[in-house]
Enzyme design. Structure first.
Site, short mmCIF file in Angstrom:
data_model
loop_
_atom_site.label_atom_id
_atom_site.label_comp_id
_atom_site.label_asym_id
_atom_site.label_seq_id
_atom_site.Cartn_x
_atom_site.Cartn_y
_atom_site.Cartn_z
N CYS A 137 0.90 -1.10 -0.09
CA CYS A 137 0.13 0.00 -0.08
C CYS A 137 0.78 1.28 -0.02
CB CYS A 137 -0.84 -0.14 1.27
SG CYS A 137 -2.03 1.41 1.30
N CYS B 222 0.10 5.08 6.92
CA CYS B 222 -0.43 4.99 8.05
C CYS B 222 0.21 4.29 9.16
CB CYS B 222 -1.99 4.28 7.90
SG CYS B 222 -2.93 4.79 6.54
N CYS C 8 -0.28 0.49 10.21
CA CYS C 8 -0.44 -0.63 9.27
C CYS C 8 0.72 -1.17 8.72
CB CYS C 8 -1.46 0.17 8.08
SG CYS C 8 -1.80 -1.29 7.06
N CYS D 128 -16.41 -9.43 4.76
CA CYS D 128 -15.91 -8.38 4.25
C CYS D 128 -14.57 -8.48 3.76
CB CYS D 128 -15.69 -7.51 5.64
SG CYS D 128 -16.89 -7.29 6.77
N CYS E 191 -19.31 -6.62 2.24
CA CYS E 191 -18.81 -5.26 2.70
C CYS E 191 -17.18 -5.40 2.12
CB CYS E 191 -18.75 -5.06 4.10
SG CYS E 191 -17.58 -3.55 4.68
N CYS F 24 -19.97 2.27 6.58
CA CYS F 24 -19.42 1.65 7.89
C CYS F 24 -18.13 2.42 7.96
CB CYS F 24 -18.95 0.25 7.50
SG CYS F 24 -18.01 -0.57 8.87
N ARG G 62 -19.44 -2.22 15.99
CA ARG G 62 -18.92 -3.33 15.93
C ARG G 62 -17.66 -3.42 16.57
NH1 ARG G 62 -21.62 -5.80 11.50
NH2 ARG G 62 -22.93 -4.34 10.34
#
Length: 1010
Positions: free
Chosen positions: A113, A117, A120, A159, A193, A253, A325
């Protein structure tokens, strides 16, 4: 139209709807809960009380998006026990506190990616430190199989996460693969999702069109702290994606992560940001940081369980209807920590051993926790009220515009609504229902034309299905083929079309379904018309073919058996009713009086209540247990012939849909058409004996052999056929993959007389040997082997219309031959109603049984008759073949037992009935009713006494031959549907041949067996 909210389903089944009509969630809770509820008038901000009570306490449970940060901070800083108490009170206003959804999250594209972040492990900025390598996007089948495993383990939401900045950074092929993943998994009946990074409005619309339920895009933290988390994107970018998702009508979400090094004020800022969005997110995940070695946040202090409880409780109070959640980090929390979260308002978890790349709780531990806490799994598509406002705004803005010739809406509201609304867009019905504030669901798959194939829509998710035009009969038929006849108990059909006085070509378009369309209208729970003239025309049209449609078994007649040529038939159909709209205004803009819709609403509620009663009966104590009902009780039920009009709710089939992956390839055509042949596979050879070729008056008097390795028909005279052997409709049984026993059947072309002749074909020497003839001639008896005896029973008498109940057996020698003095012995007769031709039988042994049993099903009541056999005129006088849906079994000790019915008749599929395991059998295509072919592939599980639709054949067909060899399923011969097999209406006989690799799930079953 969700006229009945999901929590009311049990009350609907008991008929207690009237007093609950129109209740809001808080009104419902006020009536049935001991928790004090705010008054309805508290939607408006009341004046401060003398005691100066905070507004959030005065308005506890009120839906607001005008929260100030100070108010959210006040909620957050409330003493823990008081905070949890108030949150639990709000939770009970809108949710069943014992219901928690189980979700599965899969990383479909890991690593690489470009974002940075700090929490992550998938960021390419520190991939060397974390050791996370960039991987390719997973394949479609691999993801689909993961979804299947998740569903089997109890997850209802699947998901998928991809380590992308957004779909714009990847190629078209990868994006289209993800869209296909969404559609495929949506077909499993799961919520779907995705979290794929930043979206454009166009990409959000594509996901919605693919069937996406929800899009996850976390805000992570407060706006002020966000730059400490990442520098490669801005907070505004996150909000823009949420806006695109919301405007596309997809559930939002959005949540965050605690433990990023933020202050508690940042947690308040995050919750404030979520609570003041234009509409509260349908879902808010609360994640606790799982620090990953090699990331900048690897040494962050982990949040405590009570930190998470405080965030959950605050989220529940400021967003009362949102699904909160409990997400990453649960692995570090005790059952007690998690129990506090559920008490405070969490109603979802992620299960499975991994969340993207971080470890997660063991499923067995979660099962134990659910048992300990008395929790139950939340089904898919239970109402998500927090987002319905945005969905309604989306529809009201006109996105659901007309498409193409059919003009049918393609947009999807959350499938949690319990009454679905299938209608062409723009009609007055939808506008009136929306104007009344009634939630409804539009079926998304009926797009540019109502004749398009549609994915199965699980009827258990809806109390009723409203169909607003007769032109949608192909969609209704697709659902009946997938779920069985019982689907029609939910159908309210509003027919506007008036064929009288319109051009013939227009009428032809309306009645394109012919007999099948009549079947459907005759079985709908309720059919409504705008005028008596309309109702009269359609009623006459259905009654014109009352015999073919089976109306002699309909409620007004209520017959159990009907095998004579002229049975009593109804002269009217009372479930076809007029509901005159009294249309006013211009033809282009009709205005319908509210009274009509009030009556329509009552009609729908009545059908919903009736369907609820039927559902309760299907689950009740009178439903057959998996071992079946003993003979006396089973015979006391309505006959399988009568249940073929509409199954008795007590005996209704257990039906599921599991769309497995079939990849059909067409092979070179067979050297000749083979139809209604008899076939057996022995090792690498497929043998066929007799059958029709080309037309019913052309018969094959030969044995063919196909080499299954080369797929070539290598021998069209594999054995010398003796005189007297029936060409078609013989009973048969195979012993030791060598001795093929043949008896009875039809000698000559269609409508010839039956014979009693019997033979044994030794497939090793390819020689026929005569056997003692049956005591009487029979047309297609069923035959099976029990120990050292050959059994024959059922079939039709030579008149081709009277089901036989005889049962005979013949003793066999160890070498398969018959002793010279041996003859057929009369055995106990079949139960009444169990005889008939085309009976399919297979020996199965459920896992709870000590011995195998022969399972019998798919009988036909009669065949085409000879016009005047006594005068030698064997031309066919057409009579109806009426199918039977009863399923019986017989074993040596348990005797006859009746099981749940088939989903709908499955005739002429005997040669495509394939045993996969001791308790599993696969059935492919066949005939449902006269002029209505099938194409479904069914898996019957004798242990569960249940049916699963696992796919579809390449075309509609009957009278065909199937076999499985080396992990592939082969299909040849039979009669196909019109329009090159795409239509279920009877078409030509075929020489086409197809092959497909077995789906992995079925291949695994066979591998375990071998």
């Amino acid at each position: 139209m969700a006229l009945v909210a999901a929590p009311l389903r049990g009350l609907v089944a008991q008929g207690g709807v009237g007093a609950l009509a129109g209740l809001t969630a808080r009104q419902f809770c006020r009536r049935f809960s001991a928790v004090p509820q705010p008054d309805e008038s508290s939607e408006a901000a009341p004046a401060p009380t003398a005691g100066g009570q905070a507004r959030w306490l005065r308005e506890l449970g009120v839906i607001r998006t005008d929260w100030t940060r100070e108010e959210v901070a006040e909620v957050y800083n409330t003493p823990m026990m008081e905070l949890v108490y108030q949150a639990a009170s709000v939770h009970r206003m809108y949710n069943d506190p014992s219901m928690v959804q189980r979700c599965t999250l899969l990383s479909i594209k890991t690593g690489g990616c470009p974002e940075n972040c700090g929490y992550c492990s998938q960021s390419s900025h520190w991939s060397k430190e974390t050791g996370t390598k960039a991987e390719k996007l997973m394949g479609l089948d691999e993801v689909y199989e993961a979804a299947l495993r998740a569903k089997a383990a109890g997850s209802t939401r699947f998901c998928m996460g991809a380590a992308w900045r957004g779909p714009s950074q990847v190629g078209k092929g990868q994006w289209e693969r993800v869209l296909e993943m969404v559609g495929r998994i949506r077909g499993l009946g799961m919520e779907v999702c995705t979290t794929l990074g930043m979206l454009t409005p166009e990409q959000a619309a594509q996901l919605r069109q693919a069937g996406l339920t929800a899009y996850n895009h976390n805000l992570d933290t407060s706006p002020e702290y966000y730059e400490k988390v990442t520098s490669t994107r801005k907070y505004e970018d996150r909000l823009a994606t949420l806006e695109a998702v919301r405007n596309a009508g997809i559930s939002v979400c959005a949540g965050g992560i605690i433990g990023l090094g933020e202050e508690e004020l940042d947690r308040v800022g995050l919750l404030h940001q979520l609570a003041t969005l234009p509409a509260h997110p349908e879902s808010v995940p609360i994640n606790a940081l799982v620090a990953v070695k090699g990331t900048p946040m690897q040494n962050n202090e982990a949040p405590t369980g009570l930190d998470v409880v405080r965030c959950v409780a605050t989220a529940r109070i400021v967003m009362p209807r949102t699904v909160v959640r409990l997400s990453a980090g649960r692995l570090n929390f005790s059952f007690a920590d998690q129990a506090m979260c559920f008490l405070a308002g969490a109603n979802s978890i992620f299960d499975g051993d991994k969340l993207l790349t971080t470890p997660n709780n063991d499923r067995n531990e979660d099962e134990a926790m659910f048992d300990m806490l008395g929790l139950k799994s939340r089904p898919a598509f239970v109402d998500y009220p927090a987002g319905n406002e945005s969905s309604r705004q989306f529809v009201a803005a006109g996105e659901g515009h007309a498409h193409g010739a059919g003009g049918c809406g393609t947009h999807l509201h959350e499938r949690g609504h319990t009454i679905s609304f299938l209608a062409c867009q723009g009609g007055p019905l939808e506008g009136e229902m929306r104007g009344r504030g009634l939630n409804y669901t539009l079926i998304p798959d009926v797009a540019s034309s109502p004749s398009l194939r549609s994915a199965p829509v699980d009827p258990s998710q809806f109390d009723a299905v409203v169909v607003s035009t007769v032109m949608l009969h192909p969609w209704v038929r697709e659902q009946v083929e997938a779920w069985g006849l019982a689907f029609m108990r939910r159908v309210v059909w509003w027919v506007h079309e008036q064929p009288e006085g319109v051009p013939p070509e227009a009428v032809e378009k309306l009645v394109a379904g012919s007999t099948i369309q009549r079947h459907l209208l005759a079985r709908a729970a309720l059919v409504l018309f705008d005028s008596d003239a309309q109702r009269g025309w359609w009623e006459r049209w259905v009654l014109d073919e009352a015999w073919w449609v089976g109306l002699d078994f309909s409620p007004p007649i209520g017959r159990q058996y009907s095998f004579q040529p002229d049975p009593p038939l109804p002269t009217s159909l009372p479930w076809l009713r007029t509901r005159a709209r009294g249309v006013q205004g211009s033809a282009e803009q009709p205005t319908d009086p509210p009274a009509f819709y009030t009556t329509l609403e009552a009609d729908i509620r009545g059908v919903a209540a009736g369907a609820g009663v039927a559902d309760a009966a299907a689950r009740g104590p009178e439903a057959p247990p998996v071992e079946g009902l003993p003979l006396v009780e089973g015979a006391a039920r309505p006959s399988g012939w009568a249940d073929a009009f509409m199954p008795d709710p007590r005996s209704r089939a257990r039906v599921e849909v599991d769309e497995m992956s079939w990849e059909w390839q067409e092979l070179e055509a067979a050297p000749a058409i083979i139809y209604e042949t008899l076939a057996v596979r022995v090792n690498d050879s497929l043998f066929t004996v007799g059958g029709y070729s080309g037309q019913n008056e052309i018969v094959l008097q030969s044995v063919w052999r196909r080499d299954m390795n080369s797929l070539a028909w290598v021998d069209r005279a594999a054995a010398a056929v003796p005189a007297g052997l029936a060409e078609t409709h013989k009973g048969h049984a195979l012993l030791d993959d060598r001795h093929l026993y043949l008896a009875g059947g039809q000698v000559g072309p269609a409508c010839s007389l039956a014979t009693a002749a019997a033979f044994r074909l030794d497939l090793r020497t390819r020689e026929f040997h005569p056997l003692p003839p049956l005591p009487e001639a029979r047309y297609l008896p069923f035959m099976t082997l029990r120990g050292s005896r050959l059994h024959a029973f059922g079939g039709l008498f030579p008149d081709r219309s009277t089901p036989a109940l005889d049962h005979w057996s013949l003793g066999l020698q160890p070498d398969g031959s018959v002793a010279e003095a041996e003859s057929w012995r009369t055995e106990e007769a079949l139960p009444e109603g169990l005889g008939g031709s085309h009976m399919t039988g297979v020996e199965l042994q459920p896992r709870f049984a000590d011995e195998p049993a022969v399972y019998l099903y798919s009988r036909a009541s009669q065949e085409y008759w000879a016009r005047n056999a006594s005068a030698g005129d064997f031309g066919c006088s057409i009579q109806r073949e009426w199918g039977d849906v009863a399923l019986w079994s017989h074993s040596a000790t348990a005797g006859w037992r009746r099981h749940r019915d088939l989903p709908l008749p499955l005739q002429h599929a005997t040669m495509c009935t394939l045993k996969l395991a001791r308790d599993l059998v696969l059935l492919l295509a066949g005939q449902h009713f006269d002029r209505w072919l099938g194409r479904n592939i069914w898996l019957y599980n004798a242990t569960a006494d249940s049916w699963t639709r696992v796919g579809a054949a390449p075309i509609y067909m009957k009278g065909h031959v199937c076999t499985i060899h080396e992990g592939r399923l082969y299909l040849t011969g039979g009669q196909t549907g019109t329009d090159a097999g795409k239509s279920p209406v009877f078409g030509p006989l075929m020489a086409q041949q197809f092959v497909s690799t077995l789906p992995p799930q079925l291949a695994a079953v066979l591998a375990a067996l071998t």
